[in-house]
Design an enzyme around this catalytic site. Structure first.
Site, mmCIF file in Angstrom:
data_model
loop_
_atom_site.group_PDB
_atom_site.id
_atom_site.type_symbol
_atom_site.label_atom_id
_atom_site.label_comp_id
_atom_site.label_asym_id
_atom_site.label_seq_id
_atom_site.Cartn_x
_atom_site.Cartn_y
_atom_site.Cartn_z
ATOM 1 N N HIS A 238 0.840 -1.198 0.000
ATOM 2 C CA HIS A 238 0.000 0.000 0.000
ATOM 3 C C HIS A 238 0.870 1.241 0.000
ATOM 4 O O HIS A 238 1.923 1.258 0.624
ATOM 5 C CB HIS A 238 -0.919 0.015 1.230
ATOM 6 C CG HIS A 238 -2.093 0.892 1.070
ATOM 7 N ND1 HIS A 238 -2.042 2.246 1.319
ATOM 8 C CD2 HIS A 238 -3.361 0.622 0.645
ATOM 9 C CE1 HIS A 238 -3.234 2.756 1.069
ATOM 10 N NE2 HIS A 238 -4.047 1.805 0.655
ATOM 11 N N ASP B 275 -7.962 -5.398 -0.344
ATOM 12 C CA ASP B 275 -8.381 -6.306 -1.416
ATOM 13 C C ASP B 275 -8.049 -7.775 -1.151
ATOM 14 O O ASP B 275 -8.519 -8.657 -1.869
ATOM 15 C CB ASP B 275 -7.718 -5.888 -2.739
ATOM 16 C CG ASP B 275 -8.287 -4.581 -3.268
ATOM 17 O OD1 ASP B 275 -9.505 -4.397 -3.176
ATOM 18 O OD2 ASP B 275 -7.515 -3.752 -3.770
HETATM 19 C C1 LIG Z 1 -7.785 -0.615 -2.875
HETATM 20 C C2 LIG Z 1 -6.363 -0.537 -3.202
HETATM 21 O O1 LIG Z 1 -6.014 0.086 -4.152
HETATM 22 S S1 LIG Z 1 -5.248 -1.324 -2.194
HETATM 23 C C3 LIG Z 1 -3.893 -1.740 -3.291
HETATM 24 C C4 LIG Z 1 -4.304 -2.828 -4.232
HETATM 25 N N1 LIG Z 1 -3.222 -3.240 -5.108
HETATM 26 C C5 LIG Z 1 -2.574 -4.400 -4.971
HETATM 27 O O2 LIG Z 1 -2.808 -5.181 -4.070
HETATM 28 C C6 LIG Z 1 -1.550 -4.706 -6.028
HETATM 29 C C7 LIG Z 1 -0.219 -5.105 -5.425
HETATM 30 N N2 LIG Z 1 0.399 -3.993 -4.760
HETATM 31 C C8 LIG Z 1 1.114 -3.035 -5.439
HETATM 32 O O3 LIG Z 1 1.296 -3.121 -6.651
HETATM 33 C C9 LIG Z 1 1.695 -1.858 -4.668
HETATM 34 O O4 LIG Z 1 1.948 -2.230 -3.334
HETATM 35 C C10 LIG Z 1 0.787 -0.618 -4.712
HETATM 36 C C11 LIG Z 1 0.425 -0.265 -6.156
HETATM 37 C C12 LIG Z 1 -0.495 -0.869 -3.957
HETATM 38 C C13 LIG Z 1 1.515 0.563 -4.057
HETATM 39 O O5 LIG Z 1 2.542 0.947 -4.895
HETATM 40 P P1 LIG Z 1 3.683 2.003 -4.496
HETATM 41 O O6 LIG Z 1 3.368 2.718 -3.267
HETATM 42 O O7 LIG Z 1 3.923 2.832 -5.719
HETATM 43 O O8 LIG Z 1 4.934 1.099 -4.222
HETATM 44 P P2 LIG Z 1 5.912 0.493 -5.335
HETATM 45 O O9 LIG Z 1 5.139 -0.117 -6.438
HETATM 46 O O10 LIG Z 1 6.909 1.545 -5.680
HETATM 47 O O11 LIG Z 1 6.617 -0.651 -4.494
HETATM 48 C C14 LIG Z 1 7.684 -0.409 -3.568
HETATM 49 C C15 LIG Z 1 8.501 -1.689 -3.445
HETATM 50 O O12 LIG Z 1 7.700 -2.701 -2.847
HETATM 51 C C16 LIG Z 1 7.533 -3.812 -3.716
HETATM 52 N N3 LIG Z 1 6.135 -4.233 -3.657
HETATM 53 C C17 LIG Z 1 5.051 -3.434 -3.498
HETATM 54 N N4 LIG Z 1 3.932 -4.165 -3.472
HETATM 55 C C18 LIG Z 1 4.323 -5.446 -3.607
HETATM 56 C C19 LIG Z 1 3.605 -6.664 -3.664
HETATM 57 N N5 LIG Z 1 2.274 -6.690 -3.591
HETATM 58 N N6 LIG Z 1 4.290 -7.796 -3.828
HETATM 59 C C20 LIG Z 1 5.642 -7.770 -3.925
HETATM 60 N N7 LIG Z 1 6.380 -6.651 -3.859
HETATM 61 C C21 LIG Z 1 5.719 -5.503 -3.724
HETATM 62 C C22 LIG Z 1 7.870 -3.287 -5.098
HETATM 63 O O13 LIG Z 1 8.326 -4.308 -5.946
HETATM 64 C C23 LIG Z 1 8.939 -2.278 -4.781
HETATM 65 O O14 LIG Z 1 10.153 -2.988 -4.539
HETATM 66 P P3 LIG Z 1 11.562 -2.346 -4.936
HETATM 67 O O15 LIG Z 1 11.681 -1.085 -4.138
HETATM 68 O O16 LIG Z 1 12.517 -3.403 -4.554
HETATM 69 O O17 LIG Z 1 11.481 -2.085 -6.408
HETATM 70 O O1 LIG Z 2 -5.651 4.395 -0.633
HETATM 71 C C1 LIG Z 2 -5.242 3.813 -1.651
HETATM 72 O O2 LIG Z 2 -4.281 4.219 -2.339
HETATM 73 C C2 LIG Z 2 -5.841 2.546 -2.093
HETATM 74 C C3 LIG Z 2 -6.874 2.016 -1.145
HETATM 75 O O3 LIG Z 2 -6.579 1.333 -0.208
HETATM 76 C C4 LIG Z 2 -8.257 2.380 -1.386
HETATM 77 O O4 LIG Z 2 -8.541 3.139 -2.321
HETATM 78 O O5 LIG Z 2 -9.123 1.916 -0.639
#
Ligand SMILES: CC(=O)SCCNC(=O)CCNC(=O)[C@H](O)C(C)(C)COP(=O)(O)OP(=O)(O)OC[C@H]1O[C@@H](n2cnc3c(N)ncnc32)[C@H](O)[C@@H]1OP(=O)(O)O
Ligand SMILES: O=C([O-])CC(=O)C(=O)O
Length: 373
Positions: free
Chosen positions: A254, A310
């Site tokens: 997140h 999620d």
């Molecule tokens: C309702 C919602 O939107 S909740 C979020 C739902 N999304 C997901 O579950 C998809 C999986 N999660 C992700 O892709 C990310 O954690 C996000 C998009 C939610 C947040 O992204 P950001 O804050 O931009 O973090 P970013 O993508 O830069 O990740 C930072 C580091 O953590 C790692 N990382 C982040 N999430 C994950 C994951 N789910 N699994 C493995 N590694 C992860 C990345 O690979 C990155 O590693 P690095 O620094 O070695 O390259």
């Molecule tokens: O806050 C965020 O970036 C994603 C999230 O958890 C939501 O929208 O519920």
């Protein structure tokens, strides 16, 4: 030149709607803890709170519930669209298009934003449940005005009244999805609203952003992942393999929470309760999810990556009878409340959202006619 990639840590507005403490894993709607709201309140009351800034008194709640009930019905042209459109479409595409169609019909309407918002909050479940049934070859079920918002949502899906556990699980899950500060879909809807475009267009932008697998589409991806794993014994190897291939664990991580998402804690309890009651495939999927949670935290926890909303919502939605590709549309049915509230808050003191891009290309190039290139 410092570029804030992904607008990380950039504040775009002041808000009195939602507060997230990402370090301690706490979430408040209008100052009330999400734990209290999930336990003691209901979708209608929390929606009123988010939209109008205070918990309703009896009279205000009656007015709000009445309005929601009146607006559950869909105009004939939407029903016609749902009947005629292809049945293998993504439910989020259906929802987005239905909102667009409602916007065309309502374009001359100058009602207040909250009143238009109530119409959408009320109609989203009908659109989702009607398409879910039509896709299975079943006929649609008219809304029942005697039922609460959540009960009616499930009733329109099943054809009979849901039991108490399912109704409560649905209600809590919707409450937990209502708002989340400046997430990508809320920001997308604000970008559109800040140009003084109409509410429907802003909500279409919200749906479009929520659909993506990095945002509200992650619940669908999480369930696909649990199914692909197949059994709890296979989790360890699967996760190691996935991480070594630089693939993400869906439903983990997140931008704001660097610890366990409080919504996921609550949803885990409901996922367990429902899965134990359902048994069979759903219970196996729950056991797989629990194991993914454990192994995922073991490897990713030290980097501040934990289950998000999620992760367990996927099991809850599945146990409640939604097909996996419907999960983001159910999420949207709650988040529409947050979109409308943030739009109302933003446009009171509007400024068009227009950031900058730092130009890195060449300038002053000589134009070459097509036949000389
Ligand atoms: C309702 C919602 O939107 S909740 C979020 C739902 N999304 C997901 O579950 C998809 C999986 N999660 C992700 O892709 C990310 O954690 C996000 C998009 C939610 C947040 O992204 P950001 O804050 O931009 O973090 P970013 O993508 O830069 O990740 C930072 C580091 O953590 C790692 N990382 C982040 N999430 C994950 C994951 N789910 N699994 C493995 N590694 C992860 C990345 O690979 C990155 O590693 P690095 O620094 O070695 O390259
Ligand atoms: O806050 C965020 O970036 C994603 C999230 O958890 C939501 O929208 O519920």
């Amino acid at each position: 030149m410092e570029i804030k990639k992904g607008l990380e840590d950039v504040y775009v507005k002041e808000t009195e709607i939602t507060y997230i403490d990402g370090e301690l894993g706490r979430l408040y709607y209008r100052g009330y803890s999400i734990y209290d709201l999930a336990e003691f309140s209901n979708f209608e009351e929390v929606s009123y709170l988010i939209l109008y800034g205070k918990l309703p008194n009896r009279e205000e709640l009656n007015w709000f519930q009445e309005k929601l009930r009146e607006e559950r019905y869909l105009p004939d042209f939407i029903i016609k669209f749902l009947r005629e459109v292809r049945k293998d479409a993504q439910p989020m595409d259906i929802l987005r298009t239905a909102v667009s169609l409602l916007g065309i019909e309502d374009s001359k309407n100058d009602e207040r934003t909250d009143i238009k918002g109530i119409k959408l909050i009320s109609k989203f479940p009908t659109i989702v449940a009607n398409y879910a049934r039509l896709r299975k070859g079943l006929d649609i079920i008219e809304p029942d005005p005697k039922l609460s918002h959540s009960e009616n949502f499930l009733y329109m899906l099943y054809g009979d009244r849901p039991n108490e556990i399912k109704s409560k699980a649905m209600d809590v899950t919707l409450i937990l999805h209502i708002d989340h500060e400046m997430n990508a879909s809320t920001f997308a809807s604000l970008v559109v609203a800040s140009t003084f475009s109409d509410l429907y267009s802003s909500i279409v932008a919200g749906i479009s952003a929520l659909k993506g697998p990095l945002h509200g589409g992650a619940n669908y991806e999480a369930l696909k992942m649990f199914k692909e794993i197949g059994s709890p014994e296979k989790v360890n190897d699967y996760i190691l393999n996935r991480l070594s291939n630089k693939q993400r664990i869906m439903g983990f991580g997140h931008r704001v929470y660097k610890t366990y998402d409080p919504r996921a804690r609550i949803l885990k309890q409901y996922a367990k309760l429902l899965a134990e009651k359902e048994g069979g495939e759903i219970y196996t999927l729950y056991q797989i999810a629990e194991k993914v949670e454990e192994i995922g935290i073991k490897y990713l926890g030290p980097k501040g990556i934990y289950p998000n909303v999620d992760f367990f919502s996927s099991i809850v939605f599945y146990s409640l009878g939604f097909e996996p590709d419907f999960f983001p549309a159910v999420f949207a049915s709650a988040r529409v409340v947050g979109w409308v509230a943030h739009i109302m808050e933003y446009i009171k003191d509007n400024k068009i959202i227009r950031p900058k891009a730092y130009y890195k290309g060449e300038i002053g190039k000589k134009y070459i006619p097509i036949d000389s290139r």
